[in-house]
Scaffold this active site. Structure first.
Site, PDB file in Angstrom:
ATOM      1  N   TYR A 224      41.668  42.631  49.136  1.00 37.77           N
ATOM      2  CA  TYR A 224      42.763  41.861  48.542  1.00 37.77           C
ATOM      3  C   TYR A 224      43.758  42.718  47.752  1.00 37.77           C
ATOM      4  O   TYR A 224      44.909  42.353  47.604  1.00 37.77           O
ATOM      5  CB  TYR A 224      42.190  40.799  47.604  1.00 37.77           C
ATOM      6  CG  TYR A 224      41.673  39.589  48.321  1.00 37.77           C
ATOM      7  CD1 TYR A 224      42.397  38.405  48.321  1.00 37.77           C
ATOM      8  CD2 TYR A 224      40.467  39.626  49.008  1.00 37.77           C
ATOM      9  CE1 TYR A 224      41.930  37.290  48.988  1.00 37.77           C
ATOM     10  CE2 TYR A 224      39.988  38.514  49.679  1.00 37.77           C
ATOM     11  CZ  TYR A 224      40.732  37.356  49.664  1.00 37.77           C
ATOM     12  OH  TYR A 224      40.274  36.247  50.330  1.00 37.77           O
TER      13      TYR A 224
ATOM     14  N   THR B 248      33.678  46.379  42.946  1.00 36.85           N
ATOM     15  CA  THR B 248      32.702  46.763  41.918  1.00 36.85           C
ATOM     16  C   THR B 248      31.943  45.498  41.504  1.00 36.85           C
ATOM     17  O   THR B 248      32.277  44.865  40.501  1.00 36.85           O
ATOM     18  CB  THR B 248      33.399  47.400  40.695  1.00 36.85           C
ATOM     19  OG1 THR B 248      34.527  46.601  40.336  1.00 36.85           O
ATOM     20  CG2 THR B 248      33.842  48.806  40.976  1.00 36.85           C
TER      21      THR B 248
ATOM     22  N   LYS C 121      41.619  46.024  30.724  1.00 28.75           N
ATOM     23  CA  LYS C 121      41.464  45.138  31.888  1.00 28.75           C
ATOM     24  C   LYS C 121      40.280  44.177  31.670  1.00 28.75           C
ATOM     25  O   LYS C 121      40.370  42.971  31.939  1.00 28.75           O
ATOM     26  CB  LYS C 121      41.261  45.987  33.145  1.00 28.75           C
ATOM     27  CG  LYS C 121      40.706  45.247  34.349  1.00 28.75           C
ATOM     28  CD  LYS C 121      41.687  44.212  34.887  1.00 28.75           C
ATOM     29  CE  LYS C 121      41.002  43.213  35.770  1.00 28.75           C
ATOM     30  NZ  LYS C 121      41.297  43.309  37.153  1.00 28.75           N
TER      31      LYS C 121
ATOM     32  N   ARG D 225      39.902  35.332  29.242  1.00 32.37           N
ATOM     33  CA  ARG D 225      40.091  34.117  30.056  1.00 32.37           C
ATOM     34  C   ARG D 225      38.759  33.382  30.236  1.00 32.37           C
ATOM     35  O   ARG D 225      38.682  32.169  30.086  1.00 32.37           O
ATOM     36  CB  ARG D 225      40.690  34.514  31.411  1.00 32.37           C
ATOM     37  CG  ARG D 225      41.348  33.374  32.156  1.00 32.37           C
ATOM     38  CD  ARG D 225      42.427  33.901  33.063  1.00 32.37           C
ATOM     39  NE  ARG D 225      42.868  32.914  34.038  1.00 32.37           N
ATOM     40  CZ  ARG D 225      43.802  31.997  33.801  1.00 32.37           C
ATOM     41  NH1 ARG D 225      44.360  31.928  32.626  1.00 32.37           N
ATOM     42  NH2 ARG D 225      44.169  31.150  34.758  1.00 32.37           N
TER      43      ARG D 225
ATOM     44  N   CYS E  37      36.321  37.960  40.006  1.00 32.46           N
ATOM     45  CA  CYS E  37      36.679  38.723  38.797  1.00 32.46           C
ATOM     46  C   CYS E  37      36.039  38.160  37.533  1.00 32.46           C
ATOM     47  O   CYS E  37      35.232  38.814  36.901  1.00 32.46           O
ATOM     48  CB  CYS E  37      38.191  38.737  38.639  1.00 32.46           C
ATOM     49  SG  CYS E  37      39.033  39.268  40.119  1.00 32.46           S
TER      50      CYS E  37
HETATM   51  N1  SAJ Z   1      39.793  28.416  35.749  1.00 33.36           N
HETATM   52  C1  SAJ Z   1      39.445  27.342  34.952  1.00 33.36           C
HETATM   53  N2  SAJ Z   1      40.253  27.046  33.895  1.00 33.36           N
HETATM   54  C2  SAJ Z   1      41.381  27.769  33.601  1.00 33.36           C
HETATM   55  C3  SAJ Z   1      41.731  28.853  34.431  1.00 33.36           C
HETATM   56  C4  SAJ Z   1      40.915  29.150  35.505  1.00 33.36           C
HETATM   57  O1  SAJ Z   1      38.427  26.678  35.153  1.00 33.36           O
HETATM   58  O2  SAJ Z   1      42.064  27.434  32.605  1.00 33.36           O
HETATM   59  C5  SAJ Z   1      38.910  28.796  36.875  1.00 33.36           C
HETATM   60  C6  SAJ Z   1      39.568  28.713  38.241  1.00 33.36           C
HETATM   61  O3  SAJ Z   1      39.469  27.431  38.777  1.00 33.36           O
HETATM   62  C7  SAJ Z   1      38.760  29.747  39.018  1.00 33.36           C
HETATM   63  C8  SAJ Z   1      38.405  30.811  37.966  1.00 33.36           C
HETATM   64  O4  SAJ Z   1      38.590  30.177  36.717  1.00 33.36           O
HETATM   65  O5  SAJ Z   1      37.573  29.179  39.517  1.00 33.36           O
HETATM   66  C9  SAJ Z   1      39.205  32.092  38.028  1.00 33.36           C
HETATM   67  O6  SAJ Z   1      40.559  31.824  38.300  1.00 33.36           O
HETATM   68  P1  SAJ Z   1      41.769  32.510  37.525  1.00 33.36           P
HETATM   69  O7  SAJ Z   1      43.001  31.939  38.089  1.00 33.36           O
HETATM   70  O8  SAJ Z   1      41.596  32.405  36.055  1.00 33.36           O
HETATM   71  O9  SAJ Z   1      41.615  34.068  37.819  1.00 33.36           O
HETATM   72  P2  SAJ Z   1      41.414  34.995  39.117  1.00 33.36           P
HETATM   73  O10 SAJ Z   1      39.958  35.344  39.198  1.00 33.36           O
HETATM   74  O11 SAJ Z   1      42.033  34.417  40.321  1.00 33.36           O
HETATM   75  O12 SAJ Z   1      42.246  36.301  38.675  1.00 33.36           O
HETATM   76  C10 SAJ Z   1      41.948  36.953  37.440  1.00 33.36           C
HETATM   77  C11 SAJ Z   1      43.266  37.193  36.713  1.00 33.36           C
HETATM   78  N3  SAJ Z   1      43.009  37.603  35.334  1.00 33.36           N
HETATM   79  C12 SAJ Z   1      43.654  37.053  34.280  1.00 33.36           C
HETATM   80  O13 SAJ Z   1      44.456  36.169  34.392  1.00 33.36           O
HETATM   81  C13 SAJ Z   1      43.363  37.606  32.928  1.00 33.36           C
HETATM   82  C14 SAJ Z   1      44.087  38.247  37.446  1.00 33.36           C
HETATM   83  O14 SAJ Z   1      45.258  38.581  36.731  1.00 33.36           O
HETATM   84  C15 SAJ Z   1      43.238  39.521  37.657  1.00 33.36           C
HETATM   85  O15 SAJ Z   1      43.957  40.549  38.321  1.00 33.36           O
HETATM   86  C16 SAJ Z   1      42.047  39.118  38.503  1.00 33.36           C
HETATM   87  O16 SAJ Z   1      41.271  38.179  37.742  1.00 33.36           O
HETATM   88  C17 SAJ Z   1      41.251  40.376  38.816  1.00 33.36           C
HETATM   89  O17 SAJ Z   1      41.355  40.864  39.949  1.00 33.36           O
HETATM   90  O18 SAJ Z   1      40.583  40.917  37.913  1.00 33.36           O
END
Ligand code: SAJ
Length: 413
Positions: free
Chosen positions: A10, A82, A202, A209, A256
């Site tokens: 990705y 990782t 990072k 989050r 992540c």
């Molecule tokens: N989720 C919730 N509530 C929220 C936000 C998300 O339940 O308020 C859930 C989502 O449904 C999902 C999971 O969390 O199942 C993760 O989704 P996400 O949109 O929070 O994050 P990722 O995993 O798609 O991407 C994250 C991002 N990190 C941050 O926003 C700090 C992205 O910027 C990173 O580059 C990515 O991890 C990564 O590759 O590390």
């Protein structure tokens, strides 16, 4: 300038395309022979708005080719996975393998960049010694940086260009050279620092989050106990200038957030592991709601199999876990983004006792309650994302249950 991107997932593949589209000659390296073959035919498996066209443009420049072995290059960018092992310990085997392979072809004047998310200290204590195995000295003979990827799946292309970047170089020359490379396509700010600060930053972002989502989930369960509605509470509380309650839901998926917090902690105690436990526990909570409202052996339809909305990515998806827990029910999945489950929605909900909205894909927002209820055997509709209009569903005859809200409380939507 010849660039070698190791790991064509990705992050690696879009990054390789980014450089190819800007005139670099890029070799993409991956251990997956089928993927290498497909990429060399211009076939790509990532489906995101605009990304496929961007990858095809890169292919058409003839600047990009894939191979299973690393070749001598000016710059090496490591984008390998990782993961964590079954004890939540970091598995750095892919990073170590990449660094060892690079070391075999590394020459004076080259630069190595680690983009993969890693525990603090990895660049200096793990990657650097492996690269130096060929007798060259990091900092003198070649440059080395950690430049963590920070893009959101679903918005990869946009965020690759627009997000700010952090370059953690082992010395000033590494920082400057790393910055120069990313200036090629990054429109956001580029900060320079040391590798460990970059690694920690990072991890701090993703842990922030995850912990905040855990708080939202904890509050959602407390709202159910106190007979009120988290969605109303959240709206009112978030109007305060210093409050930002995240969105509760059926759990935290993806590759992540469920993984990266473990890179910071060793053991199960403290806030960070507790947050992981809360988020992992949400799926049990959803299971309990389903069990309390569905007849024994009943048919349960789960809407959404991916880890979040409007993506085809199913890694660590809460729905996957739920299917395991509901093995004594007749469970059917629907997801417009996943080929295996993209059948007709109306056929899927036919004769269902309970329909559970697991992912708020845009296709589900406008479902017509009366049409769905007419096809169902029962009338239970469980919404884990506050995606539906409660009043509409109730007026159509549904027993509508919203995660984080008692059934009778007022819903603002
Ligand atoms: N989720 C919730 N509530 C929220 C936000 C998300 O339940 O308020 C859930 C989502 O449904 C999902 C999971 O969390 O199942 C993760 O989704 P996400 O949109 O929070 O994050 P990722 O995993 O798609 O991407 C994250 C991002 N990190 C941050 O926003 C700090 C992205 O910027 C990173 O580059 C990515 O991890 C990564 O590759 O590390």
């Amino acid at each position: 300038m010849k660039l070698c991107v190791i790991g064509l997932g990705y992050i690696g593949l879009p990054t390789a395309a980014m450089f190819a589209n800007r005139g670099y000659r890029v070799l993409g390296v991956d251990v997956d022979a089928k993927k290498v073959e497909r990429i060399n035919k211009g076939l790509f498996d990532i489906e995101e708005p605009g990304l496929l066209a961007f990858l095809r443009d890169a292919y058409n420049t003839e600047n990009i080719r894939a191979h299973h072995e690393i070749e001598p290059s000016d710059v090496f960018i490591i984008c390998v996975p990782t993961p964590i092992d079954t004890n939540n310990k970091p598995d750095l085997s892919h990073v170590k393998m990449a660094a060892s392979e690079i070391s075999k072809v590394l020459e004076r004047g080259n630069m190595v960049i680690l983009e993969s998310t890693v525990p603090p200290g990895t660049t200096i204590n793990v990657v650097l010694p492996l690269l130096e195995k060929n007798g060259l000295t990091a900092g003198d003979d070649f440059e080395l940086c950690h430049c963590p990827e920070r893009v959101m799946p679903g918005k990869i292309l946009k965020e690759l260009e627009e997000n700010h970047r952090i370059i953690g170089g082992i010395n000033e020359k590494s920082c400057e050279r790393g910055k120069g490379l990313y200036t090629t396509f990054v429109r956001g700010k580029i900060y320079t620092t040391d590798p460990t600060t970059a690694e920690f930053t990072k991890l701090a972002e993703n842990t922030f989050r995850d912990v905040n989502i855990a708080l939202a989930n904890e509050l959602a369960k407390l709202c159910e106990i106190h007979g009120t509605n988290i969605w109303n509470v959240r709206e009112l509380a978030n109007d305060h200038p210093r409050v930002n309650i995240h969105i509760p839901g059926p759990g935290v998926g993806g590759h992540c957030l469920p993984v990266d917090p473990w890179f910071l902690v060793d053991g199960d105690t403290g806030l960070i592991p507790k947050a992981r436990e809360v988020n992992e526990g949400m799926i049990k909570h959803v299971e309990n709601i389903i069990r309390q409202n569905t007849p024994k052996d009943g048919k349960v339809v789960l809407l959404g199999a991916t880890y979040k909305a409007d993506t085809e990515d199913v890694r660590n998806s809460p729905t996957d876990k739920l299917v395991e827990y509901l093995c004594d029910f007749e469970v059917t999945l629907h997801d417009p983004y996943v080929k295996e489950y993209d059948g007709d929605l109306e056929e899927t909900v036919c004769k269902a006792d309970t329909v559970v909205l697991m992912v708020d894909h845009r296709e589900y927002v406008n479902m017509v309650p009366a049409d769905i209820l007419e096809l169902m055997k029962g009338n239970v509709v469980i919404d884990t994302r506050n995606c539906f209009d409660a009043t509409e569903w109730r007026e159509a005859g549904a027993k509508y249950i919203l995660l984080g809200a008692c059934e009778t409380s007022f819903n603002s939507k």
